[in-house]
Design a protein around this motif. Structure first.
Motif, PDB file in Angstrom:
ATOM      1  N   THR A   1      92.964  74.461  25.176  1.00 16.24           N
ATOM      2  CA  THR A   1      93.483  74.024  23.880  1.00 16.24           C
ATOM      3  C   THR A   1      93.391  72.511  23.754  1.00 16.24           C
ATOM      4  O   THR A   1      92.925  71.979  22.736  1.00 16.24           O
ATOM      5  CB  THR A   1      94.947  74.485  23.698  1.00 16.24           C
ATOM      6  OG1 THR A   1      94.992  75.914  23.781  1.00 16.24           O
ATOM      7  CG2 THR A   1      95.518  74.023  22.368  1.00 16.24           C
ATOM      8  N   MET A   2      93.826  71.799  24.800  1.00 18.83           N
ATOM      9  CA  MET A   2      93.777  70.342  24.779  1.00 18.83           C
ATOM     10  C   MET A   2      92.336  69.859  24.609  1.00 18.83           C
ATOM     11  O   MET A   2      92.070  68.959  23.811  1.00 18.83           O
ATOM     12  CB  MET A   2      94.376  69.765  26.061  1.00 18.83           C
ATOM     13  CG  MET A   2      94.325  68.250  26.116  1.00 18.83           C
ATOM     14  SD  MET A   2      94.734  67.596  27.737  1.00 18.83           S
ATOM     15  CE  MET A   2      93.355  68.180  28.714  1.00 18.83           C
ATOM     16  N   ASN A   3      91.408  70.457  25.350  1.00 20.58           N
ATOM     17  CA  ASN A   3      90.011  70.037  25.258  1.00 20.58           C
ATOM     18  C   ASN A   3      89.457  70.217  23.849  1.00 20.58           C
ATOM     19  O   ASN A   3      88.769  69.335  23.324  1.00 20.58           O
ATOM     20  CB  ASN A   3      89.152  70.810  26.261  1.00 20.58           C
ATOM     21  CG  ASN A   3      89.399  70.377  27.680  1.00 20.58           C
ATOM     22  OD1 ASN A   3      89.802  69.243  27.945  1.00 20.58           O
ATOM     23  ND2 ASN A   3      89.177  71.278  28.615  1.00 20.58           N
ATOM     24  N   ILE A   4      89.757  71.349  23.231  1.00 20.69           N
ATOM     25  CA  ILE A   4      89.260  71.615  21.877  1.00 20.69           C
ATOM     26  C   ILE A   4      89.849  70.616  20.890  1.00 20.69           C
ATOM     27  O   ILE A   4      89.136  70.046  20.053  1.00 20.69           O
ATOM     28  CB  ILE A   4      89.570  73.070  21.456  1.00 20.69           C
ATOM     29  CG1 ILE A   4      88.736  74.039  22.295  1.00 20.69           C
ATOM     30  CG2 ILE A   4      89.328  73.274  19.965  1.00 20.69           C
ATOM     31  CD1 ILE A   4      89.154  75.496  22.172  1.00 20.69           C
ATOM     32  N   ILE A   5      91.152  70.374  20.988  1.00 19.51           N
ATOM     33  CA  ILE A   5      91.797  69.428  20.069  1.00 19.51           C
ATOM     34  C   ILE A   5      91.233  68.025  20.267  1.00 19.51           C
ATOM     35  O   ILE A   5      90.884  67.337  19.294  1.00 19.51           O
ATOM     36  CB  ILE A   5      93.333  69.447  20.250  1.00 19.51           C
ATOM     37  CG1 ILE A   5      93.903  70.772  19.734  1.00 19.51           C
ATOM     38  CG2 ILE A   5      93.983  68.258  19.536  1.00 19.51           C
ATOM     39  CD1 ILE A   5      95.369  70.988  20.042  1.00 19.51           C
ATOM     40  N   LEU A   6      91.120  67.576  21.518  1.00 17.12           N
ATOM     41  CA  LEU A   6      90.588  66.234  21.764  1.00 17.12           C
ATOM     42  C   LEU A   6      89.128  66.119  21.329  1.00 17.12           C
ATOM     43  O   LEU A   6      88.700  65.062  20.859  1.00 17.12           O
ATOM     44  CB  LEU A   6      90.751  65.855  23.239  1.00 17.12           C
ATOM     45  CG  LEU A   6      92.194  65.627  23.706  1.00 17.12           C
ATOM     46  CD1 LEU A   6      92.223  65.302  25.193  1.00 17.12           C
ATOM     47  CD2 LEU A   6      92.884  64.543  22.888  1.00 17.12           C
ATOM     48  N   GLU A   7      88.381  67.204  21.456  1.00 15.23           N
ATOM     49  CA  GLU A   7      87.000  67.199  20.967  1.00 15.23           C
ATOM     50  C   GLU A   7      86.969  67.034  19.449  1.00 15.23           C
ATOM     51  O   GLU A   7      86.164  66.260  18.915  1.00 15.23           O
ATOM     52  CB  GLU A   7      86.320  68.514  21.347  1.00 15.23           C
ATOM     53  CG  GLU A   7      85.033  68.345  22.082  1.00 15.23           C
ATOM     54  CD  GLU A   7      84.337  69.674  22.334  1.00 15.23           C
ATOM     55  OE1 GLU A   7      83.110  69.661  22.250  1.00 15.23           O
ATOM     56  OE2 GLU A   7      84.996  70.694  22.617  1.00 15.23           O
ATOM     57  N   GLU A   8      87.834  67.752  18.751  1.00 15.24           N
ATOM     58  CA  GLU A   8      87.910  67.635  17.293  1.00 15.24           C
ATOM     59  C   GLU A   8      88.257  66.214  16.866  1.00 15.24           C
ATOM     60  O   GLU A   8      87.824  65.751  15.819  1.00 15.24           O
ATOM     61  CB  GLU A   8      88.950  68.609  16.719  1.00 15.24           C
ATOM     62  CG  GLU A   8      88.515  70.044  16.691  1.00 15.24           C
ATOM     63  CD  GLU A   8      87.364  70.308  15.748  1.00 15.24           C
ATOM     64  OE1 GLU A   8      87.352  69.775  14.610  1.00 15.24           O
ATOM     65  OE2 GLU A   8      86.443  71.045  16.145  1.00 15.24           O
ATOM     66  N   LEU A   9      89.030  65.525  17.697  1.00 14.43           N
ATOM     67  CA  LEU A   9      89.475  64.163  17.381  1.00 14.43           C
ATOM     68  C   LEU A   9      88.525  63.105  17.951  1.00 14.43           C
ATOM     69  O   LEU A   9      88.820  61.915  17.887  1.00 14.43           O
ATOM     70  CB  LEU A   9      90.891  63.939  17.935  1.00 14.43           C
ATOM     71  CG  LEU A   9      91.958  64.875  17.374  1.00 14.43           C
ATOM     72  CD1 LEU A   9      93.278  64.667  18.097  1.00 14.43           C
ATOM     73  CD2 LEU A   9      92.117  64.671  15.877  1.00 14.43           C
ATOM     74  N   HIS A  10      87.410  63.540  18.503  1.00 14.40           N
ATOM     75  CA  HIS A  10      86.415  62.635  19.104  1.00 14.40           C
ATOM     76  C   HIS A  10      87.001  61.822  20.248  1.00 14.40           C
ATOM     77  O   HIS A  10      86.613  60.678  20.477  1.00 14.40           O
ATOM     78  CB  HIS A  10      85.790  61.718  18.041  1.00 14.40           C
ATOM     79  CG  HIS A  10      85.253  62.476  16.870  1.00 14.40           C
ATOM     80  ND1 HIS A  10      84.107  63.218  16.930  1.00 14.40           N
ATOM     81  CD2 HIS A  10      85.748  62.645  15.618  1.00 14.40           C
ATOM     82  CE1 HIS A  10      83.895  63.803  15.765  1.00 14.40           C
ATOM     83  NE2 HIS A  10      84.883  63.477  14.955  1.00 14.40           N
ATOM     84  N   LEU A  11      87.950  62.426  20.968  1.00 14.08           N
ATOM     85  CA  LEU A  11      88.567  61.773  22.126  1.00 14.08           C
ATOM     86  C   LEU A  11      88.131  62.430  23.432  1.00 14.08           C
ATOM     87  O   LEU A  11      88.591  62.050  24.501  1.00 14.08           O
ATOM     88  CB  LEU A  11      90.089  61.805  21.998  1.00 14.08           C
ATOM     89  CG  LEU A  11      90.646  60.998  20.838  1.00 14.08           C
ATOM     90  CD1 LEU A  11      92.141  61.232  20.691  1.00 14.08           C
ATOM     91  CD2 LEU A  11      90.346  59.521  21.009  1.00 14.08           C
ATOM     92  N   ALA A  12      87.256  63.431  23.335  1.00 15.03           N
ATOM     93  CA  ALA A  12      86.683  64.081  24.512  1.00 15.03           C
ATOM     94  C   ALA A  12      85.279  64.521  24.143  1.00 15.03           C
ATOM     95  O   ALA A  12      85.020  64.871  22.992  1.00 15.03           O
ATOM     96  CB  ALA A  12      87.515  65.284  24.937  1.00 15.03           C
ATOM     97  N   GLU A  13      84.396  64.483  25.121  1.00  8.89           N
ATOM     98  CA  GLU A  13      83.051  64.985  24.881  1.00  8.89           C
ATOM     99  C   GLU A  13      82.601  65.814  26.068  1.00  8.89           C
ATOM    100  O   GLU A  13      82.914  65.510  27.214  1.00  8.89           O
ATOM    101  CB  GLU A  13      82.072  63.845  24.623  1.00  8.89           C
ATOM    102  CG  GLU A  13      81.907  62.905  25.787  1.00  8.89           C
ATOM    103  CD  GLU A  13      80.905  61.791  25.511  1.00  8.89           C
ATOM    104  OE1 GLU A  13      79.786  62.096  25.073  1.00  8.89           O
ATOM    105  OE2 GLU A  13      81.261  60.631  25.743  1.00  8.89           O
TER     106      GLU A  13
END
Length: 138
Positions: free
Chosen positions: A62-74
């Protein structure tokens, strides 16, 4: 069927993945509208200094998906690194803090049971007492 998962380390369902995407988009929307503070250089991104997560796989997903949506993870190619067998790894733009203290409640012998099945076995009153309290273990 809704089941007691507790500390069972299961991944997200498709519905859970969709909800995580929606949560990320809702956070981004709130930043765009000024409801959440945004970063000075990019007003469309929320200001997030650190991400907290439990040790459970579904929470990390969940965290990974949310951070990806926010451009804070790739996502990065796992072939470049030693991994634990996941299809991909992530590069994060914020520090992460993991703690078992953020894990969902441990439901003991209820783990794996459907909520309807547990109600048939133990009764609605007892099940509600277990679910609504922190000091009455199942």
């Amino acid at each position: 069927t809704a089941r007691f998962t507790g500390w069972a380390d299961i991944g997200l369902t498709k519905q859970g993945e969709d909800q995580a995407v929606a949560a990320g988009r809702a956070i981004q929307y709130a930043a765009n509208k000024g409801i959440l503070p945004s970063t000075p250089d990019t007003a469309h991104l929320p200001k997030i200094d650190v991400a907290f997560c439990s040790l459970l796989k579904r929470a990390a997903d969940t965290m990974n998906i949310i951070l990806e949506e926010l451009h804070l993870a790739e996502k990065i190619n796992r072939a470049e690194f030693t991994t634990n067998g996941d299809d991909h790894m992530y590069r994060y733009k914020v520090p992460l803090v993991y703690s078992w203290r953020l894990n969902e409640r441990h439901y003991g012998s209820l783990v794996g049971l459907s909520k309807e099945g547990a109600e048939r076995l133990f009764g609605k009153v007892r099940l509600t007492r277990w679910r609504d309290s922190w000091n009455v273990p199942p």
